[in-house]
Design a protein around this motif. Structure first.
Motif, PDB file in Angstrom:
ATOM      1  N   PRO A 178       0.814  -1.219   0.000  1.00  0.00           N
ATOM      2  CA  PRO A 178       0.000   0.000   0.000  1.00  0.00           C
ATOM      3  C   PRO A 178       0.846   1.267   0.000  1.00  0.00           C
ATOM      4  CG  PRO A 178       0.217  -0.785   2.226  1.00  0.00           C
ATOM      5  CD  PRO A 178       1.022  -1.743   1.362  1.00  0.00           C
ATOM      6  N   ARG A 182      -2.728   4.489   3.156  1.00  0.00           N
ATOM      7  CA  ARG A 182      -3.455   3.224   3.275  1.00  0.00           C
ATOM      8  C   ARG A 182      -2.813   2.339   4.338  1.00  0.00           C
ATOM      9  NH1 ARG A 182      -7.562  -0.083   3.633  1.00  0.00           N
ATOM     10  NH2 ARG A 182      -7.556  -1.918   2.271  1.00  0.00           N
ATOM     11  N   ASP A 185      -3.918   3.493   7.711  1.00  0.00           N
ATOM     12  CA  ASP A 185      -5.313   3.116   7.955  1.00  0.00           C
ATOM     13  C   ASP A 185      -5.428   1.640   8.338  1.00  0.00           C
ATOM     14  OD1 ASP A 185      -6.070   5.689   7.353  1.00  0.00           O
ATOM     15  OD2 ASP A 185      -6.684   5.230   5.287  1.00  0.00           O
TER      16      ASP A 185
END
Length: 473
Positions: A178, A182, A185
């Motif tokens: 990622p 991302r 997260d």
């Protein structure tokens, strides 16, 4: 019993100049006194484990057996890939080899260049996952993330799965590497694990998945194994069917299409040692954040890695910060630590310019020992040659060069034409152009000699072999 399958065909370009195509990182002593390959073999051993099955390339077959012998282990088999075709064909070849004696063999597939310090904890995780694998699942091992890492792929747990569980959990899917946002997260979400590329499954499970999702790979690997040749205890997969196989990972070919997937969370420490920044971290920086090898000195440096990989070579850093400096006899790397992942670009650039340092290691490892070039010039080359106890070079001749040999340690048994004699320390012999010759080490200690070559062409391919105990081609 669990059958460990060690994959060791990668080139590790992000750890250049210590890791190169001719001698990749899994065989190097990056951390401690054992290579990563040796540490992996030792980790996947003990009660409940068979001896390892190794899949590697032709240049490394003797390195594999020598390094296993160094930790008093022997492989149950070494499969030689004619060329690298990624992990799917390699893993399937190992499975089909095991299938001949046990169609339900339980396989633990692992890269040979990872760092997992707590071997007991990892073996316990494998034991906890075995029942699920025997039921027919592909069990992949996921590492509990400690930071928003962008260099790893991820595994997403299914809804209701427990990241802290001590048994396999249902897997929702695979996530590609990622971006930074991302990754942050996913770390916060608490249901994602790093993909370690380690799998536990039975041979039967893999065969069924290949029949459903990759029949062309199954057919090609089957042909390569059926036509394989036994060579000094190694199994050489047939090159023609192997060359037709796709270059594809087991993730893409099988795992992302399968439905019988589980993930075993692992909460111990793990690293794929994917760059010099990882080596710096794993080596344990001091209070100033510095890691220095032998023959390395840091003066008013912070968060810096200094390594000298050549005997007699000193490296000194002054006032450096967040720096990587790795010095070898034929190449030096200096980089900001934040740019560690770009080292593979260096290899591509050097290859494009024709620099041999891109792929060739300064020490050339052979089944009988190793050699290194000390000096080269027009029509001459000087080498140091080290021959292992009881080992022998091939009976050979050269079209373009003559050689002088000076023994500096041990005793050599020298064949030149019809004459065989012992040559001891501080003695020398001359090998004329075109003469059939061989050197052997009849002793119990390594034999070292200096070779001076003279001639119009000094390449390693100027060798005509007549006999070779290692059956080299």
């Amino acid at each position: 019993m669990i059958h460990p399958v060690l994959l060791c065909g990668g080139s590790g370009t992000r750890l250049w100049p210590l890791s190169r195509k001719s001698y990749p990182k899994q065989f190097a002593k990056l951390l401690g006194d054992e290579s990563l390959f040796q540490a992996s073999a030792r980790r996947l051993s003990g009660i409940g484990f068979e001896t390892p099955l190794v899949v590697t390339g032709d240049p490394f077959r003797f390195i594999v057996t020598e390094q296993l012998a160094g930790i008093e282990k022997a492989p149950q088999a070494v499969l030689i890939e004619p060329e690298g075709r990624n992990t799917a064909p390699a893993i399937l070849a190992a499975a089909l080899h095991l299938e001949k004696t046990d169609p339900d063999a339980l396989m633990l597939v692992a890269p040979s260049d990872h760092v997992i310090p707590d071997s007991d904890a990892f073996r316990a995780a494998v034991a906890a996952a075995a029942e699920q694998a025997l039921k027919g699942d592909f069990v992949t091992f996921g590492i509990a993330p400690t930071r928003p890492e962008t260099g790893y792929g991820y595994l997403e747990l299914a809804k209701g799965a427990d990241l802290a569980a001590l048994c396999p959990q249902p897997l929702a899917g695979f996530i590609e590497k990622p971006g930074a946002g991302r990754a942050s997260d996913m770390l916060a979400a608490g249901r994602f694990l790093w993909n370690a590329g380690i799998f536990l499954f039975t041979v039967r499970t893999l065969r069924r998945a290949c029949e459903a999702h990759a029949p062309e790979i199954l057919a090609g690997v089957t042909a390569a194994l059926d036509q394989a040749e036994c060579d000094l205890g190694f199994t050489r997969l047939a090159p023609d069917p192997w060359s037709e196989l796709p270059d594809i990972s087991v993730d893409y070919a099988i795992m992302e299409k399968a439905e019988n997937l589980s993930v075993m969370p692992y909460h111990g420490h793990w690293s794929d040692l994917g760059g010099w920044d990882a080596v710096w971290l794993e080596a344990g920086p001091d209070l100033e954040g510095n890691v220095c090898s032998e023959r390395a000195t840091a003066i008013e440096c912070r968060d810096t890695l200094l390594r000298s990989e050549t005997e007699g070579q000193e490296i000194v850093g002054i006032g450096l910060s967040d720096t990587i400096a790795v010095a070898m006899g034929d190449a030096v790397l200096v980089a900001h630590k934040s740019e560690a992942q770009r080292v593979k670009e260096v290899v591509a650039t050097l290859k494009a310019s024709g620099a041999k340092q891109a792929t060739e290691f300064p020490s050339d490892h052979r089944p009988w020992g190793w050699f290194e070039s000390l000096a080269t010039g027009p029509r001459f080359q000087v080498k140091r040659i080290v021959v292992k106890p009881g080992a022998a070079l091939s009976l050979q001749s050269h079209h373009h060069r003559s050689e002088h040999w000076i023994v500096v340690q041990g005793t050599a048994r020298i064949t030149i034409g019809d004459e065989v004699k012992l040559v001891t320390e501080n003695e020398s012999v001359y090998v004329p152009l075109g003469a059939v010759h061989r050197m052997e080490n009849p002793g119990k200690l390594p034999m070292v000699l200096i070779e001076v070559q003279t001639g119009s062409y000094l390449g390693e391919d100027d060798i005509v072999r007549y006999e070779d105990v290692y059956a080299r081609r």
